[in-house]
Scaffold this motif. Structure first.
Motif, mmCIF file in Angstrom:
data_model
loop_
_atom_site.group_PDB
_atom_site.id
_atom_site.type_symbol
_atom_site.label_atom_id
_atom_site.label_comp_id
_atom_site.label_asym_id
_atom_site.label_seq_id
_atom_site.Cartn_x
_atom_site.Cartn_y
_atom_site.Cartn_z
ATOM 1 N N ILE A 134 -11.919 0.392 0.838
ATOM 2 C CA ILE A 134 -11.457 -0.872 0.269
ATOM 3 C C ILE A 134 -10.451 -0.548 -0.825
ATOM 4 O O ILE A 134 -10.724 0.268 -1.706
ATOM 5 C CB ILE A 134 -12.637 -1.675 -0.314
ATOM 6 N N VAL A 135 -9.279 -1.149 -0.749
ATOM 7 C CA VAL A 135 -8.243 -0.886 -1.746
ATOM 8 C C VAL A 135 -7.715 -2.206 -2.312
ATOM 9 O O VAL A 135 -7.885 -3.267 -1.706
ATOM 10 C CB VAL A 135 -7.053 -0.087 -1.159
ATOM 11 N N ASP A 136 -7.094 -2.104 -3.468
ATOM 12 C CA ASP A 136 -6.341 -3.216 -4.027
ATOM 13 C C ASP A 136 -4.953 -2.667 -4.323
ATOM 14 O O ASP A 136 -4.659 -2.218 -5.430
ATOM 15 C CB ASP A 136 -7.012 -3.751 -5.298
ATOM 16 N N HIS A 185 -11.821 -1.364 -11.701
ATOM 17 C CA HIS A 185 -11.859 -0.019 -12.287
ATOM 18 C C HIS A 185 -11.146 1.019 -11.434
ATOM 19 O O HIS A 185 -10.840 2.102 -11.897
ATOM 20 C CB HIS A 185 -13.317 0.404 -12.498
ATOM 21 N N ASP A 186 -10.886 0.672 -10.172
ATOM 22 C CA ASP A 186 -10.223 1.620 -9.294
ATOM 23 C C ASP A 186 -9.477 0.845 -8.219
ATOM 24 O O ASP A 186 -10.010 -0.106 -7.653
ATOM 25 C CB ASP A 186 -11.257 2.547 -8.632
ATOM 26 N N ASP A 187 -8.227 1.224 -7.954
ATOM 27 C CA ASP A 187 -7.465 0.521 -6.925
ATOM 28 C C ASP A 187 -7.858 0.966 -5.519
ATOM 29 O O ASP A 187 -7.435 0.372 -4.536
ATOM 30 C CB ASP A 187 -5.954 0.719 -7.135
ATOM 31 N N GLY A 188 -8.638 2.036 -5.416
ATOM 32 C CA GLY A 188 -9.083 2.513 -4.114
ATOM 33 C C GLY A 188 -8.104 3.453 -3.436
ATOM 34 O O GLY A 188 -8.414 4.050 -2.404
ATOM 35 N N VAL A 189 -6.912 3.594 -4.012
ATOM 36 C CA VAL A 189 -5.879 4.401 -3.366
ATOM 37 C C VAL A 189 -6.264 5.881 -3.349
ATOM 38 O O VAL A 189 -6.078 6.575 -2.346
ATOM 39 C CB VAL A 189 -4.515 4.189 -4.054
ATOM 40 N N ASN A 190 -6.813 6.381 -4.460
ATOM 41 C CA ASN A 190 -7.239 7.787 -4.478
ATOM 42 C C ASN A 190 -8.301 8.055 -3.422
ATOM 43 O O ASN A 190 -8.308 9.109 -2.778
ATOM 44 C CB ASN A 190 -7.783 8.159 -5.861
ATOM 45 N N ASN A 191 -9.189 7.103 -3.242
ATOM 46 C CA ASN A 191 -10.234 7.241 -2.237
ATOM 47 C C ASN A 191 -9.626 7.309 -0.839
ATOM 48 O O ASN A 191 -10.072 8.094 0.007
ATOM 49 C CB ASN A 191 -11.210 6.065 -2.325
ATOM 50 N N LEU A 192 -8.593 6.512 -0.595
ATOM 51 C CA LEU A 192 -7.902 6.543 0.695
ATOM 52 C C LEU A 192 -7.264 7.906 0.936
ATOM 53 O O LEU A 192 -7.347 8.456 2.041
ATOM 54 C CB LEU A 192 -6.839 5.443 0.751
ATOM 55 N N ILE A 193 -6.622 8.448 -0.097
ATOM 56 C CA ILE A 193 -5.966 9.752 0.048
ATOM 57 C C ILE A 193 -7.000 10.822 0.408
ATOM 58 O O ILE A 193 -6.804 11.628 1.320
ATOM 59 C CB ILE A 193 -5.221 10.134 -1.243
ATOM 60 N N ARG A 194 -8.127 10.818 -0.308
ATOM 61 C CA ARG A 194 -9.186 11.797 -0.022
ATOM 62 C C ARG A 194 -9.744 11.613 1.383
ATOM 63 O O ARG A 194 -9.942 12.581 2.117
ATOM 64 C CB ARG A 194 -10.319 11.659 -1.046
ATOM 65 N N VAL A 227 -3.122 15.035 -3.119
ATOM 66 C CA VAL A 227 -4.549 14.796 -2.917
ATOM 67 C C VAL A 227 -5.251 14.964 -4.260
ATOM 68 O O VAL A 227 -5.203 16.036 -4.860
ATOM 69 C CB VAL A 227 -5.134 15.797 -1.897
ATOM 70 N N PRO A 228 -5.903 13.914 -4.775
ATOM 71 C CA PRO A 228 -6.589 14.027 -6.069
ATOM 72 C C PRO A 228 -7.660 15.118 -6.013
ATOM 73 O O PRO A 228 -8.495 15.131 -5.110
ATOM 74 C CB PRO A 228 -7.239 12.646 -6.244
ATOM 75 N N LEU A 274 0.833 -1.201 0.000
ATOM 76 C CA LEU A 274 0.000 0.000 0.000
ATOM 77 C C LEU A 274 0.865 1.246 0.000
ATOM 78 O O LEU A 274 0.612 2.194 -0.759
ATOM 79 C CB LEU A 274 -0.919 0.002 1.216
ATOM 80 N N PHE A 275 1.894 1.259 0.830
ATOM 81 C CA PHE A 275 2.777 2.425 0.892
ATOM 82 C C PHE A 275 3.428 2.679 -0.458
ATOM 83 O O PHE A 275 3.492 3.812 -0.934
ATOM 84 C CB PHE A 275 3.849 2.230 1.965
ATOM 85 N N ASN A 276 3.901 1.617 -1.105
ATOM 86 C CA ASN A 276 4.520 1.760 -2.425
ATOM 87 C C ASN A 276 3.521 2.261 -3.458
ATOM 88 O O ASN A 276 3.856 3.066 -4.327
ATOM 89 C CB ASN A 276 5.112 0.425 -2.877
ATOM 90 N N ALA A 277 2.277 1.788 -3.350
ATOM 91 C CA ALA A 277 1.231 2.247 -4.268
ATOM 92 C C ALA A 277 0.960 3.722 -4.054
ATOM 93 O O ALA A 277 0.772 4.484 -5.007
ATOM 94 C CB ALA A 277 -0.047 1.436 -4.060
ATOM 95 N N LEU A 278 0.938 4.145 -2.801
ATOM 96 C CA LEU A 278 0.697 5.555 -2.479
ATOM 97 C C LEU A 278 1.834 6.439 -2.984
ATOM 98 O O LEU A 278 1.597 7.499 -3.572
ATOM 99 C CB LEU A 278 0.550 5.731 -0.971
ATOM 100 N N THR A 279 3.068 6.005 -2.777
ATOM 101 C CA THR A 279 4.205 6.846 -3.149
ATOM 102 C C THR A 279 4.393 6.942 -4.654
ATOM 103 O O THR A 279 5.135 7.803 -5.130
ATOM 104 C CB THR A 279 5.507 6.354 -2.482
ATOM 105 N N LYS A 280 3.720 6.059 -5.414
ATOM 106 C CA LYS A 280 3.740 6.217 -6.870
ATOM 107 C C LYS A 280 2.964 7.470 -7.266
ATOM 108 O O LYS A 280 3.056 7.937 -8.395
ATOM 109 C CB LYS A 280 3.136 4.989 -7.557
ATOM 110 N N LYS A 281 2.196 7.999 -6.333
ATOM 111 C CA LYS A 281 1.417 9.205 -6.578
ATOM 112 C C LYS A 281 2.038 10.400 -5.858
ATOM 113 O O LYS A 281 1.380 11.396 -5.589
ATOM 114 C CB LYS A 281 -0.031 9.003 -6.102
ATOM 115 N N SER A 282 3.316 10.268 -5.506
ATOM 116 C CA SER A 282 3.988 11.320 -4.749
ATOM 117 C C SER A 282 4.069 12.621 -5.539
ATOM 118 O O SER A 282 4.156 12.629 -6.767
ATOM 119 C CB SER A 282 5.411 10.887 -4.367
ATOM 120 N N VAL A 283 4.090 13.722 -4.796
ATOM 121 C CA VAL A 283 4.274 15.025 -5.418
ATOM 122 C C VAL A 283 5.769 15.243 -5.642
ATOM 123 O O VAL A 283 6.608 14.556 -5.067
ATOM 124 C CB VAL A 283 3.712 16.157 -4.527
ATOM 125 N N ALA A 284 6.089 16.227 -6.475
ATOM 126 C CA ALA A 284 7.491 16.493 -6.798
ATOM 127 C C ALA A 284 8.249 16.952 -5.556
ATOM 128 O O ALA A 284 7.776 17.768 -4.781
ATOM 129 C CB ALA A 284 7.568 17.566 -7.886
#
Length: 372
Positions: A246-248, A273-282, A46-47, A18-28
């Motif tokens: 719920i995330v994948d 259709h969605d890994d759920g990660v964006n939902n977790l961030i929000r 944050v999306p 999960l952490f690796n999935a989140l950090t793929k969306k890291s900011v610059a």
């Protein structure tokens, strides 16, 4: 504003994935230099589709999103409160975060061993929460002992704190989280000073896995159409009013090197259709009681993070600490009204841009220009 969410969970539940999935969306990193402090810390954007629309509206050279910091905490095992495993490190790290995202495994996969040999999400939550409760109980018990002399001396502040401590001890001894104890306005400062782990906001992250047997999808419990373990888990969430997503996390891991189009095709092939990660961030952003306001122009469009309920001068401190003292007024317009107007000039002509003073409470989604 740097606010952090600690990712916790038992071994082999998908924490690191999960952490690796989140950090793929890291900011610059150049926008948030503090994100290089520790490799286990990721600053995640944050999306927010509003930001992109405002940036396109202003033809901005730079776009900077709001962000939340996620911290990958060392895995917890039974006995962590007594120092078992990496317990001391775990408890020390989690105390420094603002909220907790507890990862709970809801998939069965014989190739990924569970520490207890079976999948039981409710039991996993109970194990983790008990360790956190026991750690907090040690903290408040020690504090109660230190308060004894001051209470006997009749010191007002000590008496107030002791009353809070007694209620906390009672709740924790019953296995309840410290957040179940409501502190009044006089007790809140003492509660904050205790830095209790279970007083932090919680969100449960239910980690599923594509292609595996997931508890939320199975139908072994015919009456409910769900696995009995899932039914019990949902009943607990409802009773405690706990938030969950719920995330994948594995999906994002598998797709990390693909471009946007290929990711969509691959997701369709996997039936997700969605890994759920964006939902977790929000959800994490909301859980911390945060809102976003924007500044926009040709140089930059930026989302600024503030606490809900902040006044305009307080909101200005997100940009620079001096703004609160030097604040004169703020020019405010809702983001969608600005876009609909077509330009700042048109918005002014229509009277859509308001001038607000020091008492104004900033609302989510407003575009603000501060005058100092």
């Amino acid at each position: 504003m740097s606010l952090s969410i600690g990712i916790v969970g038992l071994p082999n539940v998908g924490k690191s994935t999960l952490f690796n999935a989140l950090t793929k969306k890291s900011v610059a990193a150049e926008n948030y230099p503090f994100c290089t402090i520790d490799p286990s810390v990721g600053v995640v954007a944050v999306p927010d589709e509003r930001l992109g629309k405002l940036s396109a509206f202003s033809v901005s050279a730079k776009t900077v999103p709001a962000a939340v910091e996620f911290v990958d905490i060392a895995g917890l095992v039974k006995g962590a409160s007594e120092g078992e495993g990496l317990g001391n490190q775990f408890l020390s790290n989690i105390r420094e975060t603002d909220a907790i995202a507890q990862v709970v495994r809801i998939f069965e996969d014989e190739n990924i061993i569970h520490v207890d040999g079976k999948i039981d999400p409710l039991k996993d939550i109970e194990v983790i929460n008990l360790e956190l409760v026991l750690a907090d109980l040690q903290t408040v018990t020690k504090r109660r002992a230190n308060l004894g002399k001051e209470v006997k001396a009749g010191k007002k502040e000590a008496i107030i704190e002791a009353g809070l401590i007694e209620r906390l001890v009672k709740a924790l001894e019953a296995g309840k989280l410290a957040s179940s104890v409501v502190a009044d306005e006089f007790e809140v400062p003492f509660l904050q000073q205790l830095c209790l782990i279970t007083a932090k906001p919680f969100i449960y992250v239910l980690n599923k896995k594509a292609g595996a047997k997931n508890l939320d999808e199975s139908a072994s419990d015919k009456a409910q159409g769900r696995d009995e373990r899932w039914t019990e888990l949902m009943a607990m969430f409802k009773e405690t009013k706990a938030g969950y997503v719920i995330v994948d996390a594995g999906i994002e891991q598998e797709l990390k090197d693909l471009d946007a189009k290929d990711k969509i095709e691959m997701r369709e092939g996997l039936g997700v259709h969605d890994d759920g990660v964006n939902n977790l961030i929000r959800k994490g952003y909301e859980m911390l009681g945060l809102i976003t306001y924007f500044t926009t122009g040709q140089d930059e469009t930026r989302a600024w993070t503030i606490k809900s309920g902040w006044t305009a001068p307080e909101a200005g401190t997100a940009i620079h600490g001096d703004f609160k003292e030097k604040f004169v007024r703020a020019e405010v317009i809702e983001w969608d009204k600005l876009l609909a107007a077509g330009s700042y000039a048109a918005a002014r002509e229509k009277g859509l841009i308001r001038t607000e003073g020091k008492e104004y409470i900033v609302k989510d989604g407003e575009v603000i220009e501060f005058k100092i």
